[in-house]
Structures are given as structure tokens and as C-alpha cells.
Design an enzyme around this catalytic site. Structure first.
Site, PDB file in Angstrom:
ATOM      1  N   TYR A  56       1.138   2.841   8.019  1.00  0.00           N
ATOM      2  CA  TYR A  56       0.922   2.782   6.559  1.00  0.00           C
ATOM      3  C   TYR A  56       1.588   1.559   5.817  1.00  0.00           C
ATOM      4  O   TYR A  56       2.927   1.274   6.465  1.00  0.00           O
ATOM      5  CB  TYR A  56       1.214   4.260   5.942  1.00  0.00           C
ATOM      6  CG  TYR A  56       2.592   4.939   6.058  1.00  0.00           C
ATOM      7  CD1 TYR A  56       3.544   4.364   5.105  1.00  0.00           C
ATOM      8  CD2 TYR A  56       2.530   5.947   6.540  1.00  0.00           C
ATOM      9  CE1 TYR A  56       4.555   5.038   5.365  1.00  0.00           C
ATOM     10  CE2 TYR A  56       3.991   6.637   6.616  1.00  0.00           C
ATOM     11  CZ  TYR A  56       5.051   5.934   6.050  1.00  0.00           C
ATOM     12  OH  TYR A  56       6.147   6.707   5.892  1.00  0.00           O
ATOM     13  N   CYS A  57       1.210   1.158   5.063  1.00  0.00           N
ATOM     14  CA  CYS A  57       1.594  -0.001   4.359  1.00  0.00           C
ATOM     15  C   CYS A  57       2.150  -1.222   5.306  1.00  0.00           C
ATOM     16  O   CYS A  57       3.235  -1.603   5.392  1.00  0.00           O
ATOM     17  CB  CYS A  57       2.827   0.419   3.559  1.00  0.00           C
ATOM     18  SG  CYS A  57       3.108  -0.821   1.988  1.00  0.00           S
ATOM     19  N   PRO A  58       1.060  -1.555   6.250  1.00  0.00           N
ATOM     20  CA  PRO A  58       1.166  -2.509   6.987  1.00  0.00           C
ATOM     21  C   PRO A  58       1.876  -3.823   6.852  1.00  0.00           C
ATOM     22  O   PRO A  58       1.215  -4.312   5.725  1.00  0.00           O
ATOM     23  CB  PRO A  58       0.053  -2.509   8.154  1.00  0.00           C
ATOM     24  CG  PRO A  58      -0.906  -2.230   7.028  1.00  0.00           C
ATOM     25  CD  PRO A  58      -0.236  -1.235   6.284  1.00  0.00           C
ATOM     26  N   LEU A  81       0.835  -1.286  -0.100  1.00  0.00           N
ATOM     27  CA  LEU A  81      -0.090   0.148   0.140  1.00  0.00           C
ATOM     28  C   LEU A  81       0.992   0.995   0.187  1.00  0.00           C
ATOM     29  O   LEU A  81       2.269   1.265  -0.205  1.00  0.00           O
ATOM     30  CB  LEU A  81      -0.911  -0.096   1.417  1.00  0.00           C
ATOM     31  CG  LEU A  81      -2.091  -1.121   1.155  1.00  0.00           C
ATOM     32  CD1 LEU A  81      -2.729  -1.244   2.664  1.00  0.00           C
ATOM     33  CD2 LEU A  81      -3.082  -0.596   0.151  1.00  0.00           C
ATOM     34  N   LYS A 120       6.985   1.890  14.450  1.00  0.00           N
ATOM     35  CA  LYS A 120       7.633   1.566  12.965  1.00  0.00           C
ATOM     36  C   LYS A 120       8.657   2.525  12.544  1.00  0.00           C
ATOM     37  O   LYS A 120       8.223   3.708  12.357  1.00  0.00           O
ATOM     38  CB  LYS A 120       6.472   1.199  11.956  1.00  0.00           C
ATOM     39  CG  LYS A 120       6.815   0.807  10.787  1.00  0.00           C
ATOM     40  CD  LYS A 120       5.684   0.166   9.861  1.00  0.00           C
ATOM     41  CE  LYS A 120       5.933   0.182   8.397  1.00  0.00           C
ATOM     42  NZ  LYS A 120       4.586  -0.387   7.591  1.00  0.00           N
TER      43      LYS A 120
END
Length: 276
Positions: A146-148, A93, A159
Site C-alpha cells: 500500500y502507498c507504493p 495513497l 516493505k
């Protein structure tokens, strides 16, 4: 049991440094570059290659993001905030890139029996731990980032990096983005604004992250060290040499430059189809 670092042991590594190309470096070129390198390395024409790259004020969307019901509204929010928006040719993502985010690619030939996907992730995870031996770095999905993904890298639950992979013609590219300095939470807030505009309150077939900016941070914020992109590249090269073997600077070969044009055209076509 074979150690994940063993994947990095090569007769030699070529290093291509594209970290200082500046704001004019088109991010579309980076994804075409890794594809061209993967094709050449997978075919046995080029040695295993490490590449460092930086792009300024860019949001890279995954293919799944292009299915958002109000995508154009989300893209407008980002563009109004000064970001260039592109779509990469792989899963995952949206991620945000700027001058404080270092991208690293490790591109290797697949073996006869094949490189297990988790082994590629574990090799990159081992390398990053080697680069920051004083930090306790974990790898698990950070919900709200975001973009997990299952190989989100974090310190104390925050993160700072995400790992992805691309496989092409017997070549494997393991890619990571490292938030070196700046505010991880501010970057996350920009991506949250994108999803709020692009999804709104619509039910969607795909699951998109509910972003909580305070679960993201930069390495400088987490370690207390005044890190720079260049200082982290030095750590990267030292660690790769210690774990993986001899290292030499280099550039793309004429063959790689030739196939690059074809891969670049594919990425451009994907972007035109998704964003125009």
C-alpha cells in the site's frame, strides 16, 4: 559528491516527542503540526526539528484516494473494522497507523538553491540504514504494497516503511512511517479490503494498488528482534545525533502554536469536503 547524510548536519536539532499521546491524539493534528513547524522553520524562526508521533487505529487517505468511485463504501469498511479515517494534506495513497507504527518527521529549512526532492528521501534512507546497521535495507517500489513509491524501504523484498515529503514556505518536512512490530500482512489486508469496496470493478482515471499482503512486514518480523516503538525512537535519536549534530528536547513555540490553528482549520476543511 555530497553525501545524503550532509543534509542532516545542523547546528542543532530540536526533538518533539508525541509518540505516547495515546488513542485520543487526533491524527489531523499531526499533519497540521508538521505544516506549522515547516512554516516556522522555513521562515527562520525555529531550528531544524525532528518529531516522533504515533496514532492508534487510523487509516490516512491521500488526496487521490478521495477520487475513488465508491469512497463512502470503502470508508464504511474501515470504520466497521474500528478505524478512524482521515485525509492528509499531501500526495500518496492510503496508509494504516496503529500503536505498532512509528512516524518520524525531519523538518528543515530549504536552502537558497533548494533541497532536491531525492536528496530529502536519500537523507531519511541513510538515517534508517544507520539505525539498523545489521540489516540490508533497500529502497525501491514494492509492487503490491500500500502507498507504493520509489522510496519504499524493504528487507528481502518485504516493505516495512514508506517515505513522503511536504514542502511549505521554504520548509521541508521529510516524513516516514515505520512498521515496528505487529503483522505487516494483516495491515495490508485491511487496506486491500478498503480498495476492494471503494473501487469495486470500476475503471478509474487514477491507478490504485492491487495489494498483495505478503509483500509487507514489520521490522520485528524481518529482523527477528523484539523491537518496540520506544526502542526504535532511541535508535533514531542516537543516529541523528551521530550524523546530524546536537539534539535537545523541546516543544512548539508560541508562534508555532499560533500558526498551527490556521493549518489545522485547513486540514479539517479538507476532511469535511472529502468525507462528509
Amino acid at each position: 559528491m555530497e553525501q545524503p547524510e550532509s543534509l542532516l548536519c545542523r547546528p542543532s536539532w530540536r526533538f518533539i516527542d508525541q509518540s505516547a499521546y495515546g488513542p485520543g491524539f487526533n491524527p489531523i493534528h499531526s499533519f497540521a503540526t508538521d505544516d506549522a513547524l515547516a512554516a516556522a522553520i522555513g521562515g527562520g524562526w525555529s531550528p531544524a526539528t525532528a518529531r516522533a508521533w504515533v496514532h492508534h487505529d487510523t487509516v490516512v487517505l491521500g488526496i487521490q484516494d478521495t477520487k475513488l468511485p465508491y469512497l463512502k463504501d470503502g470508508v464504511k469498511v474501515l470504520e466497521d473494522a474500528g478505524y478512524r479515517v482521515i485525509v492528509r494534506n499531501s500526495g500518496g495513497l492510503a496508509v494504516l497507523l496503529d500503536e505498532g507504527v512509528l512516524n518520524l518527521s525531519l523538518i528543515m529549512p530549504d536552502t537558497e538553491k533548494g533541497i532536491d526532492i531525492d536528496r530529502g528521501y536519500e537523507a531519511m534512507y541513510a538515517l534508517i540504514r544507520h539505525m539498523f546497521p545489521q540489516a540490508r535495507i533497500d529502497a525501491y517500489e514494492i509492487v503490491g504494497s500500500y502507498c507504493p513509491g520509489s522510496y519504499d524501504l524493504s528487507i528481502g523484498g518485504k516493505k516495512f516503511a514508506g517515505i513522503s515529503q511536504r514542502r511549505l514556505k521554504k520548509g521541508v518536512a521529510v516524513q516516514i512511517y515505520l512498521c515496528v512490530n505487529g503483522s505487516g500482512a494483516e495491515r495490508a489486508a485491511e487496506i486491500r479490503a478498503f480498495y476492494e469496496a471503494a473501487k469495486q470493478d470500476t475503471e478509474t482515471k487514477w491507478v490504485y494498488p492491487d495489494i498483495k499482503p505478503d509483500v509487507m512486514a514489520s521490522l520485528t518480523e524481518l529482523t527477528g528482534e523484539p523491537l518496540t516503538v520506544q526502542s526504535v525512537i532511541v535508535r533514531f535519536l542516537e543516529s541523528l545525533k551521530e550524523i546530524g549534530g546536537p539534539l535537545a528536547g523541546g516543544s512548539m513555540t508560541p508562534f508555532e502554536a499560533e500558526v498551527f490553528d490556521g493549518y489545522l482549520q485547513r486540514v479539517i476543511e479538507r476532511n469535511n469536503k472529502a468525507l462528509v
